[in-house]
Design a protein around this motif. Structure first.
Motif, PDB file in Angstrom:
ATOM      1  N   UNK A 162       4.537  -7.879  -4.333  1.00  0.00           N
ATOM      2  CA  UNK A 162       3.736  -8.838  -3.565  1.00  0.00           C
ATOM      3  C   UNK A 162       2.238  -8.516  -3.591  1.00  0.00           C
ATOM      4  N   UNK A 163       1.769  -7.944  -4.707  1.00  0.00           N
ATOM      5  CA  UNK A 163       0.340  -7.667  -4.832  1.00  0.00           C
ATOM      6  C   UNK A 163      -0.442  -8.967  -4.835  1.00  0.00           C
ATOM      7  N   UNK A 164      -1.650  -8.899  -4.308  1.00  0.00           N
ATOM      8  CA  UNK A 164      -2.435 -10.097  -4.010  1.00  0.00           C
ATOM      9  C   UNK A 164      -3.310 -10.554  -5.165  1.00  0.00           C
ATOM     10  N   UNK A 165      -3.368 -11.876  -5.340  1.00  0.00           N
ATOM     11  CA  UNK A 165      -4.299 -12.502  -6.273  1.00  0.00           C
ATOM     12  C   UNK A 165      -5.255 -13.375  -5.471  1.00  0.00           C
ATOM     13  N   UNK A 166      -6.313 -13.819  -6.110  1.00  0.00           N
ATOM     14  CA  UNK A 166      -7.274 -14.678  -5.415  1.00  0.00           C
ATOM     15  C   UNK A 166      -6.628 -15.980  -4.929  1.00  0.00           C
ATOM     16  N   UNK A 204       3.185 -21.833  -4.912  1.00  0.00           N
ATOM     17  CA  UNK A 204       3.212 -20.793  -5.928  1.00  0.00           C
ATOM     18  C   UNK A 204       3.686 -19.458  -5.377  1.00  0.00           C
ATOM     19  N   UNK A 205       2.777 -18.502  -5.255  1.00  0.00           N
ATOM     20  CA  UNK A 205       3.169 -17.138  -4.927  1.00  0.00           C
ATOM     21  C   UNK A 205       3.119 -16.837  -3.431  1.00  0.00           C
ATOM     22  N   UNK A 206       2.919 -17.838  -2.617  1.00  0.00           N
ATOM     23  CA  UNK A 206       2.997 -17.698  -1.168  1.00  0.00           C
ATOM     24  C   UNK A 206       3.830 -18.855  -0.641  1.00  0.00           C
ATOM     25  N   UNK A 207       4.769 -18.567   0.253  1.00  0.00           N
ATOM     26  CA  UNK A 207       5.608 -19.602   0.857  1.00  0.00           C
ATOM     27  C   UNK A 207       5.183 -19.769   2.310  1.00  0.00           C
ATOM     28  N   UNK A 266       5.206 -13.951  -2.067  1.00  0.00           N
ATOM     29  CA  UNK A 266       6.342 -14.229  -2.937  1.00  0.00           C
ATOM     30  C   UNK A 266       6.111 -13.766  -4.379  1.00  0.00           C
ATOM     31  N   UNK A 267       5.718 -12.479  -4.514  1.00  0.00           N
ATOM     32  CA  UNK A 267       5.660 -11.852  -5.835  1.00  0.00           C
ATOM     33  C   UNK A 267       6.460 -10.550  -5.778  1.00  0.00           C
ATOM     34  N   UNK A 268       7.751 -10.625  -5.476  1.00  0.00           N
ATOM     35  CA  UNK A 268       8.511  -9.384  -5.245  1.00  0.00           C
ATOM     36  C   UNK A 268       8.515  -8.433  -6.436  1.00  0.00           C
ATOM     37  N   UNK A 269       8.502  -8.958  -7.666  1.00  0.00           N
ATOM     38  CA  UNK A 269       8.511  -8.063  -8.825  1.00  0.00           C
ATOM     39  C   UNK A 269       7.213  -7.281  -8.946  1.00  0.00           C
TER      40      UNK A 269
END
Length: 354
Positions: free
Chosen positions: A30-34, A8-11, A24-27
């Protein structure tokens, strides 16, 4: 773990002997989720066990930011709903910060672009902290009715003089030279050389030491520019040596020059409650014996924030309505009593387990 595995949002991938973690949340800068916190934690444990991995590199996708911190909109929604997600996020994020600080293999953070809040937690606890000409680092929490966390109350007091107090209270962003001066980063490498940096790390032998990694990074590094914080160190140390926000503001008013005036103006826009609590936590962090002690104290304060109106108002003004005009309550530093600050210093229940 397969090379190039995408979660998902991390490679997560392995390049030669380098384990690479890419936010991998450039838009969203790259703010963090749980889920991201959990993926990163799992990857670090896996790389620590992998005898083929000599070093681990943490980086962000996109050219704008390494990591802008936690996803505060999600935290805001969780706090409103009372669903416990915010508390779980902080607990697991703080465990990750402690893991990074005690990581058994060389850990390299590429702090290219915006590096704020939780992004500082992912990088400045590491053994090898790299900034670039694009780095903009900050602990901006007092501007959203929150306080410096992710172990910042351990890191900031260990900078030179009162530089960390200035950073924690103003929330202003700094560049590469200031980050190195504040001891939140080690070396500057041009952003155009980051790909080459990863290639060089991936070519290291499996048994490489932290010294071997440092030699690679030193060879690619460049001199940093002038540090504004260093240039204004005498002013910062005179004004921020006090243990009350009122005295700091009064001292700034007595200083000459635009730097002190700007600092004072900025502080007067921050949450008065956050300013007083942040200073209390920073001073406690200076006396603390370990990062773990600071993280535990921060968690207690964070959990109390879920009942703090300034936390909701600050996030509303910053990311919900985006009017940049928070109405703090109380509205002045003088109106924030000692009992108000004390209520945020209750130990977390259950305590943070590390």
């Amino acid at each position: 773990m397969q090379d190039g595995e995408r979660q998902d949002e991390v490679i997560i991938e392995r390049r030669g002997t380098a384990g690479v973690i890419r936010l991998n949340r450039p838009r969203a800068l790259n703010s963090l989720t749980l889920p991201m916190i959990r993926t990163i934690t799992g990857a670090l444990h896996a790389f620590a066990r992998d005898s083929e991995v000599a070093s681990v590199v943490m980086m962000g996708e996109g050219e704008r930011g390494f990591c802008a911190g936690g996803d505060i909109r999600a935290l805001h929604e969780s706090a409103r709903a009372g669903d416990g997600l915010a508390a779980s996020f902080w607990r697991e994020e703080f465990r990750l910060n402690h893991l990074i600080a005690s990581y058994p293999k060389p850990y390299v953070a590429l702090m290219d672009g915006i590096t704020m809040g939780g992004g500082v937690g992912l990088s400045s606890h590491g053994r090898h902290r790299i900034v670039t000409e694009r780095t903009r680092l900050a602990m901006p929490e007092t501007g959203i009715g929150y306080v410096p966390d992710v172990g910042a109350t351990w890191l900031l007091p260990r900078g030179p003089g009162e530089a960390g107090t200035w950073l924690g209270l103003t929330g202003l962003d700094i560049g590469a030279a200031d980050a190195i001066h504040a001891r939140l980063a080690d070396l500057q490498i041009a952003s155009s050389l980051l790909g080459e940096t990863i290639d060089a790390l991936s070519d290291l032998p499996r048994a490489s030491s932290s010294g071997d990694v440092d030699a690679v990074l030193q060879a690619l590094s460049e001199p940093q520019g002038e540090s504004r914080l260093k240039q204004n160190a005498a002013t910062i140390d005179r004004a921020f040596r006090f243990d009350s926000v009122e005295e700091i503001l009064a001292a700034l008013a007595e200083e000459e020059g635009e730097f002190a005036a700007e600092t004072c103006r900025v502080m007067l826009t921050r949450s008065p409650t956050s300013l007083k609590l942040a200073l209390r936590l920073l001073r406690a962090g200076r006396r603390s014996a370990s990062l773990a002690e600071c993280l535990g104290r921060e968690l207690g304060a964070c959990l109390q924030m879920l009942d703090n109106p300034d936390f909701f108002e600050g996030i509303r003004a910053a990311v919900i309505d985006k009017d940049r005009n928070p109405q703090w309550s109380p509205a002045s530093v003088e109106a924030v009593g000692a009992s108000t600050v004390e209520q945020f210093l209750k130990p977390a229940e259950p305590p943070l387990s590390l």
